[in-house]
Design a protein around this motif. Structure first.
Motif, PDB file in Angstrom:
ATOM      1  N   LYS A  89       1.241  -1.272   0.173  1.00  0.00           N
ATOM      2  CA  LYS A  89       0.242  -0.120   0.363  1.00  0.00           C
ATOM      3  C   LYS A  89       0.456   1.128   0.431  1.00  0.00           C
ATOM      4  N   MET A  90       1.663   1.440   0.874  1.00  0.00           N
ATOM      5  CA  MET A  90       2.954   2.509   0.785  1.00  0.00           C
ATOM      6  C   MET A  90       3.803   2.410  -0.331  1.00  0.00           C
ATOM      7  N   GLU A  91       4.578   1.537  -0.018  1.00  0.00           N
ATOM      8  CA  GLU A  91       6.049   2.072  -1.314  1.00  0.00           C
ATOM      9  C   GLU A  91       5.545   0.518  -2.097  1.00  0.00           C
ATOM     10  N   THR A  92       5.343   1.168  -3.550  1.00  0.00           N
ATOM     11  CA  THR A  92       4.238   0.287  -4.457  1.00  0.00           C
ATOM     12  C   THR A  92       5.655   0.465  -5.620  1.00  0.00           C
ATOM     13  N   ARG A  93       6.984   0.995  -4.455  1.00  0.00           N
ATOM     14  CA  ARG A  93       8.294   0.465  -6.116  1.00  0.00           C
ATOM     15  C   ARG A  93       8.677  -0.932  -5.668  1.00  0.00           C
ATOM     16  N   PRO A  94       8.480  -1.895  -6.282  1.00  0.00           N
ATOM     17  CA  PRO A  94       9.577  -3.403  -6.068  1.00  0.00           C
ATOM     18  C   PRO A  94      10.849  -3.176  -5.229  1.00  0.00           C
ATOM     19  N   HIS A  95      11.741  -2.330  -6.364  1.00  0.00           N
ATOM     20  CA  HIS A  95      12.474  -2.478  -5.610  1.00  0.00           C
ATOM     21  C   HIS A  95      13.258  -1.796  -3.712  1.00  0.00           C
ATOM     22  N   TYR A 138      10.601  -1.873  -2.016  1.00  0.00           N
ATOM     23  CA  TYR A 138       9.917  -3.086  -0.918  1.00  0.00           C
ATOM     24  C   TYR A 138      10.380  -3.540  -0.522  1.00  0.00           C
ATOM     25  N   PHE A 139      11.086  -4.449  -2.373  1.00  0.00           N
ATOM     26  CA  PHE A 139      11.913  -6.277  -1.103  1.00  0.00           C
ATOM     27  C   PHE A 139      12.774  -5.238  -0.187  1.00  0.00           C
ATOM     28  N   GLN A 140      13.655  -4.086  -1.029  1.00  0.00           N
ATOM     29  CA  GLN A 140      15.457  -4.148  -0.133  1.00  0.00           C
ATOM     30  C   GLN A 140      14.447  -3.605   1.417  1.00  0.00           C
ATOM     31  N   PHE A 141      13.644  -2.455   1.878  1.00  0.00           N
ATOM     32  CA  PHE A 141      13.134  -2.352   3.312  1.00  0.00           C
ATOM     33  C   PHE A 141      12.794  -3.477   4.071  1.00  0.00           C
ATOM     34  N   MET A 142      12.037  -4.218   3.433  1.00  0.00           N
ATOM     35  CA  MET A 142      11.405  -5.379   4.014  1.00  0.00           C
ATOM     36  C   MET A 142      12.449  -5.999   4.517  1.00  0.00           C
ATOM     37  N   GLU A 153      17.358  -6.758  10.502  1.00  0.00           N
ATOM     38  CA  GLU A 153      18.613  -6.159  11.856  1.00  0.00           C
ATOM     39  C   GLU A 153      17.504  -6.095  12.630  1.00  0.00           C
ATOM     40  N   ASN A 154      16.248  -6.951  12.799  1.00  0.00           N
ATOM     41  CA  ASN A 154      15.442  -7.356  14.321  1.00  0.00           C
ATOM     42  C   ASN A 154      15.762  -8.793  14.536  1.00  0.00           C
ATOM     43  N   GLY A 155      16.286  -9.997  13.477  1.00  0.00           N
ATOM     44  CA  GLY A 155      15.849 -11.221  13.128  1.00  0.00           C
ATOM     45  C   GLY A 155      15.084 -11.869  13.065  1.00  0.00           C
ATOM     46  N   MET A 156      14.007 -11.260  12.032  1.00  0.00           N
ATOM     47  CA  MET A 156      12.860 -12.068  12.240  1.00  0.00           C
ATOM     48  C   MET A 156      13.469 -12.869  10.677  1.00  0.00           C
ATOM     49  N   ILE A 157      13.985 -12.622  10.474  1.00  0.00           N
ATOM     50  CA  ILE A 157      14.493 -13.290   9.096  1.00  0.00           C
ATOM     51  C   ILE A 157      15.544 -13.991   8.943  1.00  0.00           C
ATOM     52  N   PRO A 158      16.591 -14.739   8.188  1.00  0.00           N
ATOM     53  CA  PRO A 158      17.259 -15.070   8.125  1.00  0.00           C
ATOM     54  C   PRO A 158      18.531 -13.928   6.923  1.00  0.00           C
ATOM     55  N   ASP A 159      19.993 -14.111   7.120  1.00  0.00           N
ATOM     56  CA  ASP A 159      20.464 -13.493   6.333  1.00  0.00           C
ATOM     57  C   ASP A 159      20.716 -14.214   5.525  1.00  0.00           C
ATOM     58  N   SER A 160      19.902 -14.310   4.129  1.00  0.00           N
ATOM     59  CA  SER A 160      19.747 -15.774   3.337  1.00  0.00           C
ATOM     60  C   SER A 160      20.005 -14.996   1.787  1.00  0.00           C
ATOM     61  N   THR A 161      21.912 -14.647   1.311  1.00  0.00           N
ATOM     62  CA  THR A 161      21.865 -14.371  -0.002  1.00  0.00           C
ATOM     63  C   THR A 161      22.683 -15.905  -0.149  1.00  0.00           C
ATOM     64  N   LEU A 162      22.892 -15.777  -2.282  1.00  0.00           N
ATOM     65  CA  LEU A 162      23.237 -16.692  -2.222  1.00  0.00           C
ATOM     66  C   LEU A 162      24.744 -17.035  -1.985  1.00  0.00           C
ATOM     67  N   PHE A 163      25.371 -16.252  -1.977  1.00  0.00           N
ATOM     68  CA  PHE A 163      26.560 -16.448  -1.750  1.00  0.00           C
ATOM     69  C   PHE A 163      26.485 -17.389   0.224  1.00  0.00           C
ATOM     70  N   ARG A 164      25.413 -17.546   0.904  1.00  0.00           N
ATOM     71  CA  ARG A 164      25.860 -17.421   1.676  1.00  0.00           C
ATOM     72  C   ARG A 164      25.241 -19.207   1.125  1.00  0.00           C
ATOM     73  N   PHE A 165      24.097 -19.333   1.194  1.00  0.00           N
ATOM     74  CA  PHE A 165      23.456 -20.903   0.472  1.00  0.00           C
ATOM     75  C   PHE A 165      24.071 -21.149   0.053  1.00  0.00           C
ATOM     76  N   ASP A 177      -1.030  -8.295   2.507  1.00  0.00           N
ATOM     77  CA  ASP A 177      -1.417  -9.938   3.315  1.00  0.00           C
ATOM     78  C   ASP A 177       0.366 -10.238   3.331  1.00  0.00           C
ATOM     79  N   THR A 178       1.653  -9.395   2.520  1.00  0.00           N
ATOM     80  CA  THR A 178       2.340 -10.412   2.592  1.00  0.00           C
ATOM     81  C   THR A 178       3.091 -10.021   3.911  1.00  0.00           C
ATOM     82  N   GLN A 179       4.201 -10.910   4.315  1.00  0.00           N
ATOM     83  CA  GLN A 179       4.477 -11.065   5.982  1.00  0.00           C
ATOM     84  C   GLN A 179       5.675 -12.044   5.439  1.00  0.00           C
ATOM     85  N   PHE A 180       6.938 -11.327   5.988  1.00  0.00           N
ATOM     86  CA  PHE A 180       7.764 -12.281   6.424  1.00  0.00           C
ATOM     87  C   PHE A 180       8.877 -12.340   7.253  1.00  0.00           C
TER      88      PHE A 180
END
Length: 417
Positions: free
Chosen positions: A155-161, A163-167, A173-185, A230-233
């Motif tokens: 609703k607020m950040e309609t620019r997809p690049h 939006y995903f950067q902020f989310m 930063e708050n630990g809710m999701i892992p830092d899952s870069t392709l390099f780490r994979f 409804d999107t959640q990370f």
């Protein structure tokens, strides 16, 4: 003398010409279509995958576009392809501009495909395309990847690049999701000794989801209402040998991020049981800060490996529902400090036990510390860390320091006994 001047002029001319050749392969931004998100699903066609491309319109919201463009901020296409490298050529049958992965931010794989043995061979194609950077993120969606992108309408950040950067940045930063870069994979795959965590996301909200604390759930289970997307990370998908085997909640993912010194988390807001209250369920809010690395000691030359983990954490008391005096009462300070330490030790011990009995592997690069016990990599490989980890004797200690005990001095007069 004249010949020398003529030679100098010719040399100078060739120098200018050589500089101009640097622009021979230039490509204008407006001539390219940048894929921000890439979705991968299994296809009904044998040997193929279903590819979804999320394109961002760079003119929407930009100064060049005037900030009031009537064009759509994104475009999404889905089709079957042999792989997502040659899919760029196929996409040009629909997209007028040259398709590029230069700005690819996130690769979303459906949970169904992440559990498919074909997934790992498909993902290795990212190593073959020079446009795909290793700092792109890997995420697993609960639903089909193409459905995820279609339903993801912020609703607020309609620019997809953006939006995903902020989310992603705020979630890490708050630990809710892992830092899952392709390099780490790929590092986890090549190491072949630990598990890998990918961020878990969903654009479908689960109906009548139970309320399970502030972080004890996965994406789609946050019971939120209002005018929102409804999107959640939140949470993570667990991979062993390049194949998804399980999921972790946001709370468990936070524990992994605290244990993993390679993840840069800023601070965590959490709740613990109020040690001064007799009311069931009354919680005290705290801020958890990690500024120092963990201390890990191992003894792998015993029948059962022994692992001692010391986690240095700083805490701030954010709420004091019982309104006891914590600033000038040493006894109360000891009680709350011990309560915080015991609560966190129990959580870490319970989770590590789960990694041994259910996951059968460490979800953070613990094997790196084990290598120090051996002189060569061959000796470490012969030790067979994967088989020994489930039987390891793991102890956890919290080196707790309270920075702020909250400024509540005394109860209001109407609350006095």
């Amino acid at each position: 003398m004249l010949k020398r001047k003529r030679v100098y002029k010719i040399i100078l001319l060739f120098m200018f010409i050589s500089i101009l050749t640097g622009c021979w392969d230039k490509k204008e931004l407006e001539d390219r279509a940048y894929v921000i998100g890439l979705g991968i699903d299994p296809s009904k066609e044998k040997g193929k995958i279903k590819v979804t491309m999320l394109f961002a319109n760079p003119e929407v919201g930009s100064i060049q576009g005037g900030g009031g463009s009537i064009e759509q901020p994104r475009e999404i296409i889905t089709f079957d392809a042999m792989d997502f490298i040659t899919a760029k050529g196929t996409a040009n049958a629909i997209i007028s501009r040259d398709v590029s992965y230069d700005l690819l931010k996130i690769i979303v794989v459906s949970e169904e495909f992440a559990k498919d043995p074909m997934f790992i061979s498909t993902m290795f194609d990212t190593r073959k395309d020079k446009e795909i950077r290793m700092d792109s993120y890997l995420a697993v969606s609960k639903e089909k990847a193409y459905q995820y992108f279609l339903k993801n309408k912020p609703k607020m950040e309609t620019r997809p690049h953006k939006y995903f950067q902020f989310m992603i940045n705020h979630g890490i930063e708050n630990g809710m999701i892992p830092d899952s870069t392709l390099f780490r994979f790929y590092t986890a795959i090549d190491r072949n000794a630990d598990l890998f965590l990918a961020m878990y996301t969903s654009a479908e909200r689960k109906k009548n989801a139970p309320i399970s604390g502030e972080d004890n759930f996965v994406a789609s289970e946050l019971n939120a209402t209002g005018e929102l997307d409804d999107t959640q990370f939140i949470g993570s998908a667990v991979f062993r040998n390049g194949q998804m085997i399980d999921t972790l909640t946001g709370s468990e993912t936070r524990l992994v991020n605290v244990l993993d010194d390679t993840t840069e988390i800023k601070e965590i807001l959490a709740n613990i049981p109020d040690p001064f209250s007799n009311k069931e369920g009354q919680q005290m809010a705290i801020r958890i800060i990690k500024r120092k690395s963990n201390k890990i000691k191992m003894n792998l030359h015993t029948p059962k490996p022994k692992i001692d983990i010391t986690i240095p954490l700083q805490f701030e008391i954010m709420t004091n529902p019982s309104m006891v005096n914590l600033t000038k009462n040493d006894k109360n300070q000891r009680i709350v400090k011990e309560s915080i330490r015991e609560h966190n030790v129990d959580k870490f011990k319970g989770f590590l036990k789960k990694t041994q009995t259910e996951l059968k592997g460490s979800p953070f690069p613990l094997s790196i510390y084990g290598r120090k016990n051996f002189q060569t990599m061959q000796e470490f490989d012969q030790y067979n860390w994967i088989e020994k980890y489930p039987d390891a004797d793991i102890s956890v200690k919290i080196d707790a320091k309270i920075l702020d005990y909250n400024s509540q001095q005394k109860k209001p007069s109407y609350m006095e006994d």
